[in-house]
Design a protein around this motif. Structure first.
Motif, PDB file in Angstrom:
ATOM      1  N   ALA A 161     -15.350  -2.522  32.626  1.00  0.00           N
ATOM      2  CA  ALA A 161     -16.036  -2.538  33.939  1.00  0.00           C
ATOM      3  C   ALA A 161     -16.272  -4.079  34.924  1.00  0.00           C
ATOM      4  CB  ALA A 161     -17.075  -1.593  34.729  1.00  0.00           C
ATOM      5  N   ASP A 174     -27.475   6.333  32.896  1.00  0.00           N
ATOM      6  CA  ASP A 174     -26.990   6.590  34.113  1.00  0.00           C
ATOM      7  C   ASP A 174     -26.868   5.371  34.683  1.00  0.00           C
ATOM      8  OD1 ASP A 174     -27.736   9.410  33.390  1.00  0.00           O
ATOM      9  OD2 ASP A 174     -29.844   9.339  34.121  1.00  0.00           O
ATOM     10  N   GLU A 178     -23.986   4.202  34.739  1.00  0.00           N
ATOM     11  CA  GLU A 178     -22.938   4.797  35.572  1.00  0.00           C
ATOM     12  C   GLU A 178     -23.571   4.145  36.714  1.00  0.00           C
ATOM     13  OE1 GLU A 178     -24.393   8.652  35.345  1.00  0.00           O
ATOM     14  OE2 GLU A 178     -22.698   9.137  33.811  1.00  0.00           O
ATOM     15  N   GLU A 179     -23.819   3.977  37.591  1.00  0.00           N
ATOM     16  CA  GLU A 179     -24.651   3.279  38.593  1.00  0.00           C
ATOM     17  C   GLU A 179     -23.981   1.925  39.238  1.00  0.00           C
ATOM     18  OE1 GLU A 179     -25.630   4.720  41.330  1.00  0.00           O
ATOM     19  OE2 GLU A 179     -25.706   5.891  40.293  1.00  0.00           O
ATOM     20  N   ILE A 236     -21.432   0.775  37.491  1.00  0.00           N
ATOM     21  CA  ILE A 236     -19.944   0.320  37.596  1.00  0.00           C
ATOM     22  C   ILE A 236     -19.685   0.927  38.653  1.00  0.00           C
ATOM     23  CG2 ILE A 236     -18.184   2.109  36.996  1.00  0.00           C
ATOM     24  CD1 ILE A 236     -19.534   2.162  33.924  1.00  0.00           C
ATOM     25  N   GLU A 237     -20.313   1.838  39.213  1.00  0.00           N
ATOM     26  CA  GLU A 237     -19.863   2.306  40.446  1.00  0.00           C
ATOM     27  C   GLU A 237     -20.195   1.004  41.649  1.00  0.00           C
ATOM     28  OE1 GLU A 237     -18.586   4.486  41.839  1.00  0.00           O
ATOM     29  OE2 GLU A 237     -18.456   5.706  39.642  1.00  0.00           O
ATOM     30  N   ILE A 238     -21.100   0.313  41.234  1.00  0.00           N
ATOM     31  CA  ILE A 238     -21.485  -0.911  42.294  1.00  0.00           C
ATOM     32  C   ILE A 238     -20.110  -1.986  41.943  1.00  0.00           C
ATOM     33  CG2 ILE A 238     -22.463  -3.064  42.389  1.00  0.00           C
ATOM     34  CD1 ILE A 238     -24.808  -1.174  41.638  1.00  0.00           C
ATOM     35  N   PHE A 253     -11.032  -0.688  34.774  1.00  0.00           N
ATOM     36  CA  PHE A 253     -12.055   1.377  35.190  1.00  0.00           C
ATOM     37  C   PHE A 253     -11.955   2.506  34.168  1.00  0.00           C
ATOM     38  CE2 PHE A 253     -12.617  -2.167  38.617  1.00  0.00           C
ATOM     39  CZ  PHE A 253     -14.589  -2.389  38.439  1.00  0.00           C
ATOM     40  N   LYS A 265     -17.101  -1.155  41.628  1.00  0.00           N
ATOM     41  CA  LYS A 265     -15.389  -0.478  41.863  1.00  0.00           C
ATOM     42  C   LYS A 265     -15.457  -1.107  43.110  1.00  0.00           C
ATOM     43  CE  LYS A 265     -15.018   3.230  38.405  1.00  0.00           C
ATOM     44  NZ  LYS A 265     -15.213   5.399  39.224  1.00  0.00           N
ATOM     45  N   GLU A 266     -17.154  -0.979  44.005  1.00  0.00           N
ATOM     46  CA  GLU A 266     -17.308  -0.539  44.777  1.00  0.00           C
ATOM     47  C   GLU A 266     -17.092  -2.353  45.521  1.00  0.00           C
ATOM     48  OE1 GLU A 266     -21.363   0.259  46.141  1.00  0.00           O
ATOM     49  OE2 GLU A 266     -20.482   2.196  45.842  1.00  0.00           O
ATOM     50  N   GLN A 267     -17.472  -3.365  44.732  1.00  0.00           N
ATOM     51  CA  GLN A 267     -17.265  -5.492  44.723  1.00  0.00           C
ATOM     52  C   GLN A 267     -15.964  -5.187  44.848  1.00  0.00           C
ATOM     53  OE1 GLN A 267     -19.749  -6.551  42.407  1.00  0.00           O
ATOM     54  NE2 GLN A 267     -21.625  -6.748  43.925  1.00  0.00           N
ATOM     55  N   ASN A 324     -14.663   4.216  32.160  1.00  0.00           N
ATOM     56  CA  ASN A 324     -14.344   6.196  32.334  1.00  0.00           C
ATOM     57  C   ASN A 324     -14.135   6.765  31.411  1.00  0.00           C
ATOM     58  OD1 ASN A 324     -15.196   5.506  35.180  1.00  0.00           O
ATOM     59  ND2 ASN A 324     -12.614   5.593  36.161  1.00  0.00           N
TER      60      ASN A 324
END
Length: 104
Positions: free
Chosen positions: A29, A89, A92-93, A95-97, A34, A99-101, A38
């Motif tokens: 990531a 856990d 996962e968070e 990776i989401e950060i 991404f 992605k948002e960036q 996943n």
């Protein structure tokens, strides 16, 4: 090696594999891969399920009157499982950060 020791080593092994896959997902990531991340996270979840199912089997045996000996090895296995679940856990968070960036 008795049945309990086999179960313990199964928990340790699957937990370690899960943690390793989760950290590999984070590395992917960070590179922006991404989709591959996943896939690695899915691997991590599948390994967690193996470890958790083995833990659940031991708990069910104990509930049914078959006492599980609490050994340092058992504590080690539980430590590995809980740490791998927490790492997964948190990753996962993270990776989401990432992605948002990337979308900004």
């Amino acid at each position: 090696m008795d049945e309990q020791e086999k179960s313990i080593f199964q928990i340790i092994s699957a937990s370690g594999d899960s943690r390793g896959s989760a950290f590999e997902a984070l590395r992917l990531a960070r590179k922006g891969a991404f989709e591959e991340a996943n896939e690695k996270m899915q691997e991590a979840k599948e390994k967690s399920i193996i470890a958790h199912d083995e833990q659940t089997r031991l708990i069910a045996k104990e509930i049914n009157g078959e006492k599980t000996e609490t050994t340092l090895l058992m504590v080690h296995a539980q430590d590995h499982l809980m740490n791998s679940l927490l790492a997964r856990d948190l990753i996962e968070e993270m990776i989401e950060i990432l992605k948002e960036q990337k979308m900004k």
